[in-house]
Design a protein around this motif. Sequence first.
Motif, short mmCIF file in Angstrom:
data_model
loop_
_atom_site.label_atom_id
_atom_site.label_comp_id
_atom_site.label_asym_id
_atom_site.label_seq_id
_atom_site.Cartn_x
_atom_site.Cartn_y
_atom_site.Cartn_z
N VAL A 72 32.30 -111.45 101.43
CA VAL A 72 32.09 -110.31 101.89
C VAL A 72 30.66 -110.45 103.03
O VAL A 72 30.12 -111.49 102.54
CB VAL A 72 31.77 -109.10 101.10
N ARG A 73 30.78 -109.78 103.99
CA ARG A 73 29.48 -109.82 104.84
C ARG A 73 28.96 -108.29 104.71
O ARG A 73 29.50 -107.35 104.51
CB ARG A 73 29.96 -110.01 106.18
N ALA A 74 27.53 -108.30 105.12
CA ALA A 74 27.16 -107.11 104.94
C ALA A 74 27.70 -106.07 105.72
O ALA A 74 28.05 -106.33 106.90
CB ALA A 74 25.39 -107.18 105.26
N GLY A 75 28.01 -105.11 105.31
CA GLY A 75 28.68 -103.78 106.15
C GLY A 75 30.20 -103.84 105.95
O GLY A 75 30.81 -102.81 106.27
N ASP A 76 30.81 -104.87 105.30
CA ASP A 76 32.23 -104.56 105.08
C ASP A 76 32.51 -103.69 103.82
O ASP A 76 31.67 -103.45 102.82
CB ASP A 76 32.69 -106.13 104.39
N VAL A 77 33.60 -103.26 104.02
CA VAL A 77 33.93 -102.12 102.92
C VAL A 77 34.40 -102.59 101.59
O VAL A 77 35.17 -103.64 101.72
CB VAL A 77 35.13 -101.25 103.29
N LEU A 78 33.71 -102.40 100.61
CA LEU A 78 33.99 -102.88 99.23
C LEU A 78 35.14 -101.83 98.53
O LEU A 78 36.00 -102.46 97.86
CB LEU A 78 32.90 -102.74 98.41
N TYR A 79 34.88 -100.60 98.92
CA TYR A 79 36.01 -99.85 98.12
C TYR A 79 36.08 -98.29 98.85
O TYR A 79 34.81 -98.17 99.37
CB TYR A 79 35.86 -99.52 96.62
N GLU A 80 36.96 -97.58 98.79
CA GLU A 80 36.65 -96.17 99.30
C GLU A 80 37.00 -95.10 98.12
O GLU A 80 37.95 -95.27 97.31
CB GLU A 80 37.98 -95.95 100.31
N LEU A 81 36.39 -94.09 97.97
CA LEU A 81 36.48 -92.92 97.36
C LEU A 81 37.29 -91.95 98.00
O LEU A 81 37.18 -91.53 99.02
CB LEU A 81 35.34 -92.44 97.08
N ARG A 82 38.59 -91.42 97.18
CA ARG A 82 39.44 -90.56 97.91
C ARG A 82 39.44 -89.16 97.02
O ARG A 82 39.66 -89.44 95.92
CB ARG A 82 40.84 -91.13 98.11
N ALA A 83 39.36 -88.02 97.52
CA ALA A 83 39.51 -86.82 96.87
C ALA A 83 39.88 -85.63 97.62
O ALA A 83 39.77 -85.79 98.83
CB ALA A 83 38.02 -86.58 96.36
N ASP A 84 40.49 -84.80 97.23
CA ASP A 84 40.96 -83.48 97.67
C ASP A 84 39.64 -82.43 97.96
O ASP A 84 39.48 -81.70 98.78
CB ASP A 84 42.18 -82.89 97.10
N ASP A 85 38.71 -82.73 96.82
CA ASP A 85 37.67 -81.85 96.79
C ASP A 85 36.39 -82.51 97.06
O ASP A 85 36.08 -83.31 96.27
CB ASP A 85 37.64 -81.14 95.47
N PRO A 86 35.75 -82.19 98.09
CA PRO A 86 34.76 -83.13 98.68
C PRO A 86 33.45 -82.87 97.57
O PRO A 86 32.50 -83.85 97.27
CB PRO A 86 34.22 -82.62 99.68
N ALA A 87 33.39 -81.95 96.65
CA ALA A 87 32.43 -82.05 95.83
C ALA A 87 32.39 -82.90 94.55
O ALA A 87 31.60 -83.17 93.95
CB ALA A 87 32.11 -80.44 95.23
N ARG A 88 33.78 -83.36 94.41
CA ARG A 88 33.83 -84.39 93.60
C ARG A 88 33.18 -85.68 93.90
O ARG A 88 33.01 -86.63 92.91
CB ARG A 88 35.37 -84.43 93.05
N ILE A 89 33.01 -86.13 95.30
CA ILE A 89 32.68 -87.19 95.71
C ILE A 89 31.13 -87.77 95.09
O ILE A 89 30.90 -88.93 94.59
CB ILE A 89 32.87 -87.58 97.13
#
Length: 423
Positions: free
Chosen positions: A377-394
Amino acid sequence: MNVIDVILTKRDRGVLSDAQIDWVVDAYTRGEVADEQMSALAMAILLNGMTAGEIARWTAAMIASGERLDLSSVPRPTVDKHSTGGVGDKITLPLTPLVAACGAAVPQLSGRGLGHTGGTLDKLESIPGWRAQLSNAEFTAQLRDVGAVVCAAGEGLAPADRKLYALRDVTGTVEAIPLIASSIMSKKIAEGTGALVLDVKVGTGAFMKDIDRARELARTMVELGGAHGVRTVALLTDMNTPLGYAVGNAMEVTESVEVLAGGGPADVVELTLALAREMLDAAGLPDADPAAVLAGGQAMDAWRAMIAAQGGDPDAPMPAARETELVRAEADGVVTAVDAYAIGVAAWRLGAGRARKEDPVSAAAGVFLHRRPGDPVRAGDVLYELRADDPARIPAARETAAGAVTVGAAAPAPAPLLLDRVG
């Protein structure tokens, strides 16, 4: 019989008689033994254990509490697989149609997720129209016609286990190996399969963190299967790292379809093929070549038939999350570890799992990994993404997953996926 005598026998490290076991399991199922009394007995079993004979009799009593399916009308040899649960463990989805396409029949009674581990039924219910509840007649007919069925266990199958499972979950007695083994095997034996392959997970994201306890559980279940005429083998497999890239219901279906299409993550393909070979061997079909069948597209055909038979649309678009947050690397390096437990809990917090059996789940929520151990990886690369229907869960999920992906200077030594075989 007196329930106090049964509790005292096990409390004082005694061996329960066959008559005591038969009576207490039946009486608890009928409501004659109260929850608090069975809680005391379960705790005594956790602390003092059971002999092999006691576990076998306890399992038999749980099977006898309900019906046992008769699959004798199914012309193919029957074989099932059970996983003890993990993070990103979508193996049932490509494995069931693959083994069916190789000539066996797979009667797969599955469950729902609880806590950080996902449930197969929750994943499949993200497919529009798909239904989990089948009658015994529908179950057997689909097994004859399609060769593969994944559905919920009927109310009449091992009702003692259903009641005791819920009790163990709220009384701190989940870890008792005699109760885990008898719970799993009573349902699998009652479903009528001729052979069974167990996938016993070991690691941070698994129920069993220690390989010695995992071996003990595997041996216990293999012996129970053999005692009841079900040819049983177990593989111990690594669950320190999530399987594949997708952790979440709809995402895992999509990744499974990629495997069936001839692609998908290497670890998911490896474990699917390893379990398929074990299942086909246990079913008496050792010459079948699951790798060739997967490459030839027949497994995809079986998947589409299996989904359509239960009302699902295999061509329907999968649900997509309304909110996505990307988590990026802060420095250059190599991914040295991805903590399966932390990722699983984060997916649960996003809505992919449930805290209680009655809670709803989000089909689209979860964590999608962009890097796995060994990836640069290089600095700034995406490691993972969080997906939710409710933004309050993030925010809570972001905090849980904050240390899940470790980036270091040197690549880690490759970790084997298959750790051991029992049976």
